[in-house]
Design a protein around this motif. Structure first.
Motif, PDB file in Angstrom:
ATOM      1  N   PHE B  14       0.853  -1.194  -0.116  1.00 11.20           N
ATOM      2  CA  PHE B  14      -0.045   0.150   0.171  1.00 11.20           C
ATOM      3  C   PHE B  14       0.982   1.272  -0.021  1.00 11.20           C
ATOM      4  CE2 PHE B  14      -4.195  -1.575   0.032  1.00 11.20           C
ATOM      5  CZ  PHE B  14      -4.014  -2.932   1.038  1.00 11.20           C
ATOM      6  N   GLU B  15       0.529   2.277  -0.470  1.00 13.67           N
ATOM      7  CA  GLU B  15       1.158   3.541  -0.446  1.00 13.67           C
ATOM      8  C   GLU B  15       1.491   3.994   0.823  1.00 13.67           C
ATOM      9  OE1 GLU B  15      -1.187   6.774  -2.544  1.00 13.67           O
ATOM     10  OE2 GLU B  15       0.706   7.820  -3.180  1.00 13.67           O
ATOM     11  N   GLU B  16       2.714   4.513   0.738  1.00 19.14           N
ATOM     12  CA  GLU B  16       3.176   4.869   2.318  1.00 19.14           C
ATOM     13  C   GLU B  16       3.679   3.934   3.047  1.00 19.14           C
ATOM     14  OE1 GLU B  16       0.792   7.955   4.122  1.00 19.14           O
ATOM     15  OE2 GLU B  16       0.479   9.256   2.201  1.00 19.14           O
ATOM     16  N   HIS B  82       5.518   5.439  -2.718  1.00 19.40           N
ATOM     17  CA  HIS B  82       4.705   6.214  -3.646  1.00 19.40           C
ATOM     18  C   HIS B  82       4.188   5.415  -5.015  1.00 19.40           C
ATOM     19  CE1 HIS B  82       7.205   9.507  -1.707  1.00 19.40           C
ATOM     20  NE2 HIS B  82       6.070   9.377  -0.799  1.00 19.40           N
ATOM     21  N   ILE B  83       3.226   5.784  -5.276  1.00 20.45           N
ATOM     22  CA  ILE B  83       2.547   5.375  -6.519  1.00 20.45           C
ATOM     23  C   ILE B  83       3.557   5.355  -7.594  1.00 20.45           C
ATOM     24  CG2 ILE B  83       0.869   5.662  -8.284  1.00 20.45           C
ATOM     25  CD1 ILE B  83      -0.658   4.622  -6.189  1.00 20.45           C
ATOM     26  N   THR B  86       6.337   2.293  -8.787  1.00 20.47           N
ATOM     27  CA  THR B  86       5.641   1.253  -9.390  1.00 20.47           C
ATOM     28  C   THR B  86       6.517   0.941 -10.657  1.00 20.47           C
ATOM     29  OG1 THR B  86       3.195   1.655  -8.922  1.00 20.47           O
ATOM     30  CG2 THR B  86       3.937   0.516 -10.832  1.00 20.47           C
ATOM     31  N   ASN B 110      -0.431  -0.018  -4.050  1.00 20.22           N
ATOM     32  CA  ASN B 110      -1.911   0.131  -4.200  1.00 20.22           C
ATOM     33  C   ASN B 110      -2.227   1.287  -3.353  1.00 20.22           C
ATOM     34  OD1 ASN B 110      -2.422  -2.411  -5.567  1.00 20.22           O
ATOM     35  ND2 ASN B 110      -1.697  -3.428  -3.724  1.00 20.22           N
ATOM     36  N   PRO B 111      -3.341   2.068  -3.924  1.00 25.47           N
ATOM     37  CA  PRO B 111      -3.470   3.368  -2.974  1.00 25.47           C
ATOM     38  C   PRO B 111      -4.282   3.007  -1.722  1.00 25.47           C
ATOM     39  CG  PRO B 111      -5.023   2.918  -4.678  1.00 25.47           C
ATOM     40  CD  PRO B 111      -4.126   1.944  -5.044  1.00 25.47           C
TER      41      PRO B 111
END
Lengths: 113, 111
Positions: B14-16, B82-83, B86, B110-111
């Motif tokens: 997941f993001e962050e 961060h996104i 990727t 993933n956000p």
């Protein structure tokens, strides 16, 4: 030059034809590598040139594949009698002396139909 | 001859969240170690390198890696992804001769 240059960027060829892929390394770099990257796969080592030493050809998949490096600079990868399984992105990289990081070109996407 | 094993082919986070991409190598001689990143539809670029000196090396975009000689590892870490992280990540080792790459790890954020 500013970076590693490869040509062509894309090549579509018919099965059984020969193809030549070109790589212009960064000026002054003595080491040059060729790799193959198939869809969803890692980087498969093909061949390594270092200065005037005999190249390491241990990664060439068959005798249809050959490469040369003229004058310690430009390199050409030749694939004879291409097969569909040769379809991949062919990447060239150069390094100052083989012990430092390698800089990659954008690759040649080869499609054999 | 040297070889590289990237233990995970895909890593979703997941993001962050923090992330660690694992890399183990084998070589009979001293090595130089590298991590490269390949963003979608782009070429490979160097993320960081270990040649000598401090075993903790820092690279671009907040990534770092630690060389562990006893465990023959060079794991890549980032405390908060961060996104834009990727991408496909490749570990590489330079031993006596050629530069050898692992199979790559696909990092999906993933956000």
């Amino acid at each position: 030059g500013a970076g590693v240059s490869q040509s062509p960027s894309n090549k579509v060829t018919e099965k059984g034809k020969d193809v030549e892929l070109r790589c212009d390394p960064i000026s002054g770099h003595t080491a040059l590598y060729w790799y193959r990257q198939s869809l969803g796969q890692g980087l498969e080592f093909l061949i390594y040139f270092q200065g005037n030493s005999a190249p390491d050809k241990s990664g060439l998949p068959s005798d249809r594949f050959s490469a040369e490096r003229t004058g310690g600079s430009v390199s050409t990868l030749t694939i004879q009698r291409t097969q569909q399984e040769d379809s991949a992105v062919y990447l060239c990289a150069s390094s100052l002396n083989g012990d430092t990081e390698a800089f990659f070109g954008q690759g040649t996407r080869l499609t054999v139909v | 001859a040297q070889s590289v094993t990237q233990l995970d082919s895909q890593v979703p986070v997941f993001e962050e969240a923090p992330v660690e991409l694992r890399c183990n190598y084998s070589s009979s001689v001293s090595v130089y170690l590298f991590w490269y990143v390949q963003y979608p539809n782009q070429g490979l670029q160097l993320l960081l390198k270990y040649l000598s000196g401090s075993t903790l090396v820092k690279g671009i975009n907040g990534f770092e890696a630690e060389f562990n000689k006893s465990q023959t590892s060079f794991h890549l870490r980032k405390p908060s992804v961060h996104i834009s992280d990727t991408a496909e990540y490749f570990c590489a080792v330079r031993g006596a001769q050629k530069l050898v790459f692992g199979q790559g790890t696909r990092l999906t954020i993933n956000p």
